[in-house]
Write a protein that holds these residues in place. Structure first.
Motif, PDB file in Angstrom:
ATOM      1  N   CYS A 104       0.832  -1.210   0.000  1.00 19.42           N
ATOM      2  CA  CYS A 104       0.000   0.000   0.000  1.00 19.42           C
ATOM      3  C   CYS A 104       0.857   1.246   0.000  1.00 19.42           C
ATOM      4  O   CYS A 104       0.561   2.229  -0.693  1.00 19.42           O
ATOM      5  N   ASP A 107       2.312   1.874  -3.471  1.00 17.90           N
ATOM      6  CA  ASP A 107       1.319   2.443  -4.375  1.00 17.90           C
ATOM      7  C   ASP A 107       1.021   3.893  -4.006  1.00 17.90           C
ATOM      8  O   ASP A 107       0.902   4.757  -4.883  1.00 17.90           O
ATOM      9  N   TYR A 108       0.913   4.165  -2.715  1.00 20.08           N
ATOM     10  CA  TYR A 108       0.609   5.524  -2.244  1.00 20.08           C
ATOM     11  C   TYR A 108       1.704   6.493  -2.670  1.00 20.08           C
ATOM     12  O   TYR A 108       1.420   7.578  -3.200  1.00 20.08           O
ATOM     13  N   SER A 110       3.848   6.108  -5.081  1.00 23.70           N
ATOM     14  CA  SER A 110       3.955   6.210  -6.543  1.00 23.70           C
ATOM     15  C   SER A 110       2.978   7.231  -7.106  1.00 23.70           C
ATOM     16  O   SER A 110       3.245   7.870  -8.114  1.00 23.70           O
ATOM     17  N   HIS A 111       1.826   7.387  -6.429  1.00 23.44           N
ATOM     18  CA  HIS A 111       0.838   8.363  -6.867  1.00 23.44           C
ATOM     19  C   HIS A 111       1.053   9.735  -6.223  1.00 23.44           C
ATOM     20  O   HIS A 111       0.580  10.748  -6.755  1.00 23.44           O
ATOM     21  N   GLN A 112       1.724   9.746  -5.075  1.00 26.60           N
ATOM     22  CA  GLN A 112       1.986  11.009  -4.387  1.00 26.60           C
ATOM     23  C   GLN A 112       3.447  11.047  -3.948  1.00 26.60           C
ATOM     24  O   GLN A 112       3.751  10.852  -2.764  1.00 26.60           O
ATOM     25  N   TYR A 285      -6.976   7.150   1.855  1.00 26.02           N
ATOM     26  CA  TYR A 285      -6.319   6.281   0.877  1.00 26.02           C
ATOM     27  C   TYR A 285      -6.416   4.822   1.300  1.00 26.02           C
ATOM     28  O   TYR A 285      -6.762   3.951   0.488  1.00 26.02           O
ATOM     29  N   SER A 289      -8.240   1.672  -0.566  1.00 28.57           N
ATOM     30  CA  SER A 289      -7.361   0.663  -1.161  1.00 28.57           C
ATOM     31  C   SER A 289      -7.415  -0.661  -0.429  1.00 28.57           C
ATOM     32  O   SER A 289      -6.639  -1.571  -0.725  1.00 28.57           O
TER      33      SER A 289
END
Length: 291
Positions: A104, A107-108, A110-112, A285, A289
């Motif tokens: 998680c 992914d978090y 990578s987006h922010q 988030y 998710s």
């Protein structure tokens, strides 16, 4: 009220074992350190330091005070950071932080990407994480159990199945599932204390006269996996904790009959008294998710 500067002098003196060395470490005069310790001792009405040929040693009273002093200084730093540089500090119990949260976070971030500098992760035993949340040392917690408390909000993040792990070639490895009655009579290696597995077992096996026997208590799931692999016993762990071992054939994981034993992973955060109906961004988030 305890003076944080005096407490810092005490902690440094215990670390350095010398008044002069402590003064040098703090960049103050040696008589000032002596004065701080004297004021603390007068306030508490107990001796805190014993002077001897081998240096300064803490008394029993000082050792009892030490963890509280360290916690107070950490909270002081957190209070300053909250005003000057508001980082989010997330705490997770060991099993959650190691086996569930890492994908998680990847992914978090990578987006922010900017969040990487503004989010800190603390992984410790479940009771420690709960204590840090209550003491404002962390902002958000992921725990294997949580008792509702005023000033905090909590929601279930996800559920995690428990499986029986046994060495390759163990007689139980041939079974497709472990029944409730069979589980009640087994000897198990215990993992991290305070994770809530004992409570879960008592609830699940309610009505049985016999409960599983704990043969040894190890401090982490990683230690448990190594012990099981070495043939020292069997244990219950998160299914997600042994995905790689099962895939590579170094351990066997047997589900409980009907997938009966599941842990509810709780996401907990401190309520903001000035903002209602708005959750922290990282909480939002995780909730979106969780599947």
């Amino acid at each position: 009220m305890l003076n944080l500067i005096w407490l810092k002098s005490l902690i440094t003196l215990i670390e350095q074992q010398s008044f002069q060395a402590a003064a040098n470490a703090l960049g103050i005069a040696q008589p000032t350190i002596t004065q701080h310790i004297q004021k603390l001792e007068e306030m508490l009405s107990v001796p805190l330091i014993q002077r001897g040929r081998t240096g300064c040693q803490p008394t029993e009273s000082a050792l009892r005070l030490l963890p509280y002093a360290e916690s107070m200084l950490r909270l002081h730093d957190r209070a300053l950071a909250a005003v000057q540089k508001p980082n989010v500090k997330v705490g997770a119990s060991s099993n959650i932080g190691i086996y569930l949260l890492q994908p998680c976070l990847q992914d978090y971030f990578s987006h922010q990407p900017t969040a990487l500098k503004n989010l800190d992760l603390v992984i410790e035993a479940n009771p420690n994480i709960v204590e840090k949340l209550e003491n404002a040392e962390i902002d958000i917690a992921l725990t294997e159990w949580w008792s509702p408390k005023a000033g905090f909000e909590s929601l279930e993040w996800k559920t995690e199945s428990l499986v029986m792990i046994v060495p390759v070639g163990h007689p139980l490895a041939k079974l497709k599932t472990i029944s409730k009655s069979m589980l009640a009579g087994l000897e198990l290696i215990g993992g991290e204390s305070g994770s809530g597995t004992g409570r879960l077992l008592k609830q699940y096996l309610q009505g049985f006269k016999q409960m599983p026997t704990i043969t040894m208590q190890l401090g982490s799931t990683e230690a448990v996996k190594q012990a099981v692999r070495a043939g020292l016993g069997i244990s219950l762990v998160f299914a997600s904790a042994v995905v790689d071992e099962v895939k590579h054939g170094s351990l066997c994981a047997i589900p409980l009959e009907g997938d009966a034993l599941k842990k509810s992973i709780q996401l907990v955060w401190r309520q903001d008294p000035f903002i209602t109906n708005k959750r922290p961004d990282f909480v939002e988030y995780l909730l979106h998710s969780k599947n």
